[in-house]
Write a protein that holds these residues in place. Sequence first.
Motif, PDB file in Angstrom:
ATOM      1  N   TYR A 276      42.822  74.641   8.878  1.00 29.62           N
ATOM      2  CA  TYR A 276      42.027  73.430   8.681  1.00 29.62           C
ATOM      3  C   TYR A 276      42.731  72.232   9.328  1.00 29.62           C
ATOM      4  CZ  TYR A 276      39.539  69.811   5.935  1.00 29.62           C
ATOM      5  OH  TYR A 276      38.808  68.725   5.536  1.00 29.62           O
ATOM      6  N   ARG A 277      44.033  72.140   9.072  1.00 25.21           N
ATOM      7  CA  ARG A 277      44.816  71.031   9.624  1.00 25.21           C
ATOM      8  C   ARG A 277      44.815  71.085  11.156  1.00 25.21           C
ATOM      9  NH1 ARG A 277      49.810  72.015   6.944  1.00 25.21           N
ATOM     10  NH2 ARG A 277      48.813  71.846   4.922  1.00 25.21           N
ATOM     11  N   ILE A 278      44.956  72.279  11.701  1.00 26.82           N
ATOM     12  CA  ILE A 278      44.942  72.412  13.165  1.00 26.82           C
ATOM     13  C   ILE A 278      43.588  71.981  13.706  1.00 26.82           C
ATOM     14  CG2 ILE A 278      45.072  74.070  15.075  1.00 26.82           C
ATOM     15  CD1 ILE A 278      47.127  75.615  13.471  1.00 26.82           C
ATOM     16  N   ALA A 279      42.516  72.353  13.007  1.00 24.80           N
ATOM     17  CA  ALA A 279      41.172  71.980  13.461  1.00 24.80           C
ATOM     18  C   ALA A 279      41.010  70.464  13.468  1.00 24.80           C
ATOM     19  CB  ALA A 279      40.119  72.631  12.561  1.00 24.80           C
ATOM     20  N   VAL A 280      41.476  69.812  12.409  1.00 21.29           N
ATOM     21  CA  VAL A 280      41.354  68.346  12.334  1.00 21.29           C
ATOM     22  C   VAL A 280      42.131  67.701  13.479  1.00 21.29           C
ATOM     23  CG1 VAL A 280      42.000  66.326  10.982  1.00 21.29           C
ATOM     24  CG2 VAL A 280      40.896  68.267   9.861  1.00 21.29           C
ATOM     25  N   ASN A 281      43.343  68.173  13.717  1.00 15.67           N
ATOM     26  CA  ASN A 281      44.153  67.590  14.788  1.00 15.67           C
ATOM     27  C   ASN A 281      43.538  67.843  16.162  1.00 15.67           C
ATOM     28  OD1 ASN A 281      46.031  66.577  13.022  1.00 15.67           O
ATOM     29  ND2 ASN A 281      47.328  68.400  13.106  1.00 15.67           N
ATOM     30  N   THR A 282      42.999  69.041  16.352  1.00 14.84           N
ATOM     31  CA  THR A 282      42.390  69.359  17.643  1.00 14.84           C
ATOM     32  C   THR A 282      41.157  68.486  17.874  1.00 14.84           C
ATOM     33  OG1 THR A 282      43.125  71.635  17.315  1.00 14.84           O
ATOM     34  CG2 THR A 282      41.571  71.253  19.088  1.00 14.84           C
ATOM     35  N   ALA A 283      40.371  68.293  16.841  1.00 15.27           N
ATOM     36  CA  ALA A 283      39.178  67.457  16.973  1.00 15.27           C
ATOM     37  C   ALA A 283      39.569  66.013  17.274  1.00 15.27           C
ATOM     38  CB  ALA A 283      38.339  67.535  15.706  1.00 15.27           C
ATOM     39  N   LYS A 284      40.587  65.515  16.578  1.00 16.32           N
ATOM     40  CA  LYS A 284      41.042  64.133  16.829  1.00 16.32           C
ATOM     41  C   LYS A 284      41.505  63.968  18.264  1.00 16.32           C
ATOM     42  CE  LYS A 284      42.623  62.661  12.262  1.00 16.32           C
ATOM     43  NZ  LYS A 284      43.845  62.658  11.416  1.00 16.32           N
TER      44      LYS A 284
ATOM     45  N   ARG B  84      31.779  73.976  11.175  1.00 10.63           N
ATOM     46  CA  ARG B  84      31.137  72.957  10.337  1.00 10.63           C
ATOM     47  C   ARG B  84      32.064  71.747  10.162  1.00 10.63           C
ATOM     48  NH1 ARG B  84      29.590  73.959   4.087  1.00 10.63           N
ATOM     49  NH2 ARG B  84      31.835  74.292   4.009  1.00 10.63           N
ATOM     50  N   LEU B  85      33.333  72.054   9.930  1.00  9.71           N
ATOM     51  CA  LEU B  85      34.312  70.976   9.780  1.00  9.71           C
ATOM     52  C   LEU B  85      34.345  70.094  11.030  1.00  9.71           C
ATOM     53  CD1 LEU B  85      36.888  69.619   8.562  1.00  9.71           C
ATOM     54  CD2 LEU B  85      38.194  71.475   9.604  1.00  9.71           C
ATOM     55  N   ILE B  86      34.434  70.735  12.196  1.00 10.79           N
ATOM     56  CA  ILE B  86      34.516  69.967  13.441  1.00 10.79           C
ATOM     57  C   ILE B  86      33.216  69.213  13.679  1.00 10.79           C
ATOM     58  CG2 ILE B  86      34.748  70.178  15.956  1.00 10.79           C
ATOM     59  CD1 ILE B  86      36.583  72.632  15.357  1.00 10.79           C
ATOM     60  N   GLY B  87      32.087  69.851  13.328  1.00 11.55           N
ATOM     61  CA  GLY B  87      30.786  69.212  13.491  1.00 11.55           C
ATOM     62  C   GLY B  87      30.662  67.916  12.702  1.00 11.55           C
ATOM     63  N   ARG B  88      31.408  67.820  11.613  1.00 13.82           N
ATOM     64  CA  ARG B  88      31.372  66.580  10.833  1.00 13.82           C
ATOM     65  C   ARG B  88      32.191  65.483  11.485  1.00 13.82           C
ATOM     66  NH1 ARG B  88      32.512  69.750   5.277  1.00 13.82           N
ATOM     67  NH2 ARG B  88      30.363  70.271   4.731  1.00 13.82           N
ATOM     68  N   MET B  89      33.126  65.877  12.358  1.00 13.10           N
ATOM     69  CA  MET B  89      33.994  64.878  12.985  1.00 13.10           C
ATOM     70  C   MET B  89      33.490  64.471  14.365  1.00 13.10           C
ATOM     71  SD  MET B  89      37.732  66.466  12.073  1.00 13.10           S
ATOM     72  CE  MET B  89      38.599  65.076  12.784  1.00 13.10           C
ATOM     73  N   VAL B  90      32.822  65.397  15.048  1.00 13.09           N
ATOM     74  CA  VAL B  90      32.424  65.174  16.437  1.00 13.09           C
ATOM     75  C   VAL B  90      30.905  65.169  16.498  1.00 13.09           C
ATOM     76  CG1 VAL B  90      32.599  66.078  18.775  1.00 13.09           C
ATOM     77  CG2 VAL B  90      34.486  66.405  17.196  1.00 13.09           C
ATOM     78  N   ARG B  91      30.329  64.101  17.022  1.00 21.67           N
ATOM     79  CA  ARG B  91      28.868  63.996  17.025  1.00 21.67           C
ATOM     80  C   ARG B  91      28.229  64.926  18.045  1.00 21.67           C
ATOM     81  NH1 ARG B  91      27.125  59.508  14.105  1.00 21.67           N
ATOM     82  NH2 ARG B  91      28.934  58.400  13.336  1.00 21.67           N
ATOM     83  N   ASP B  92      28.883  65.085  19.168  1.00 24.98           N
ATOM     84  CA  ASP B  92      28.320  65.877  20.256  1.00 24.98           C
ATOM     85  C   ASP B  92      28.357  67.370  19.898  1.00 24.98           C
ATOM     86  OD1 ASP B  92      27.713  67.165  22.566  1.00 24.98           O
ATOM     87  OD2 ASP B  92      28.914  65.881  23.862  1.00 24.98           O
ATOM     88  N   VAL B  93      27.186  67.929  19.543  1.00 26.60           N
ATOM     89  CA  VAL B  93      27.167  69.321  19.088  1.00 26.60           C
ATOM     90  C   VAL B  93      27.633  70.297  20.159  1.00 26.60           C
ATOM     91  CG1 VAL B  93      25.424  69.093  17.296  1.00 26.60           C
ATOM     92  CG2 VAL B  93      24.713  69.448  19.654  1.00 26.60           C
TER      93      VAL B  93
END
Lengths: 210, 202
Positions: free
Chosen positions: B76-84, B35-44
């Motif tokens: 959570y932090r790792i997820a944000v960095n990976t998504a970025k 869900r967190l990544i889905g909020r950052m990345v549009r491509d589902v």
Amino acid sequence: MAIDGFDDAARERLSALADGQLDSAAVAASCAAFHRDPQLRADWHAWHLIGDVLRSEDLASDPRHDRAFGAQLRSRLSAEPVVLAPAASTSDLSARAPSERGRRGRWTAAGAVAAGVVMVVGTFALVRPDASPPAARIARAEIPAATVVSAPGPAPAADVQPVAIVAGSQLIRDAQLERYLEAHKQFAGTSALGVPSAFLRSATVDSAAR
Amino acid sequence: MNAPDADAPLVERVKQGDVKAFEMLVVKYQRRIERLIGRMVRDVDLVPDIAQETFIRAYRALPQFRGDSAFYTWLYRIAVNTAKKSLMELKRDPLVTESARASRDEDDDNPRVENEPSDAATPDAVLASKQIASAVNFAVEALSEDLRQAITLREIEGLSYEEIAELMNCPIGTVRSRIFRAREAIAARLRPLLDTRDGDRW
């Protein structure tokens, strides 16, 4: 769905583990049970899904998706080297672990400091070839002292001592140092270590690139 | 909740080489991380991939995790960095876009590989998650007062067994068993939705 009493007890322990409320001795057994028993794995998923949905309905997800995700991750994990952090010692040792870890840490630190001293002294001898005979003499005088500081292991002295061999005023680098420099490329390509080369070299590389 | 991190025992197990303990953490957090990544990345389509990458990176980095923060905060932090990072790679290499992936799928006559995450946004999947949500709510309503209070204090309020025991004025062992029985009762209602027709199991 009580299959039998024993089974329920294992599941209740898993439920407590989900909440972080299982004492550490039982955690390992519970993880092993999870490993063996597909029913426990299904329970684990269902319980966490329930918790997620209770907190926020948009966390409800298609169980098929969750399962596929888990399967893919398992196959990727199987290709990973197993993680081991021995410093975090086993739970049954945890009572005496801190003191042991502390002691080990202190010796490691002492060893590192001693190695550092040897290194600095050795480098000093290397970077000033014009002054090398006395510098080398100092280095040789210092090394045993440093080793005494690091005390328990007699090993470092034998390993580190021949950092530089000085023949007359000529500087000869030993094989170990060569290997070290080979591995640390920022010093490579500087045939004359007589100058503080790292900085000079990066300048020439820059200008050559332009 | 200021109680000690509920994940600490499992994190310890992973550090001792127990990969299954890490899988347990994955099952626990996969939905939140997606869900967190889905909020950052549009491509589902990219969300599961980035979530996979997040967990693999977390697994590799776990020996360095000292427990200064809760495990989930760290994850959570790792997820944000990976998504970025993925977003930046996407900008550099725009070939990996949704449309490119979609057309590639159309060319492919074969059905999707069994263990590839199905698209989270298919009508099927949306329906399935709606059914799960309403089944959970229905099941919680049907619980006895004791069980409902116990599971709610634990899952929604995030209280420890000790705190719940104090509030409900009962021994900790009773709290533990009430929470377990509440989970059992809710899971029993979910089972028809969770059981798999295709035979793959946890």
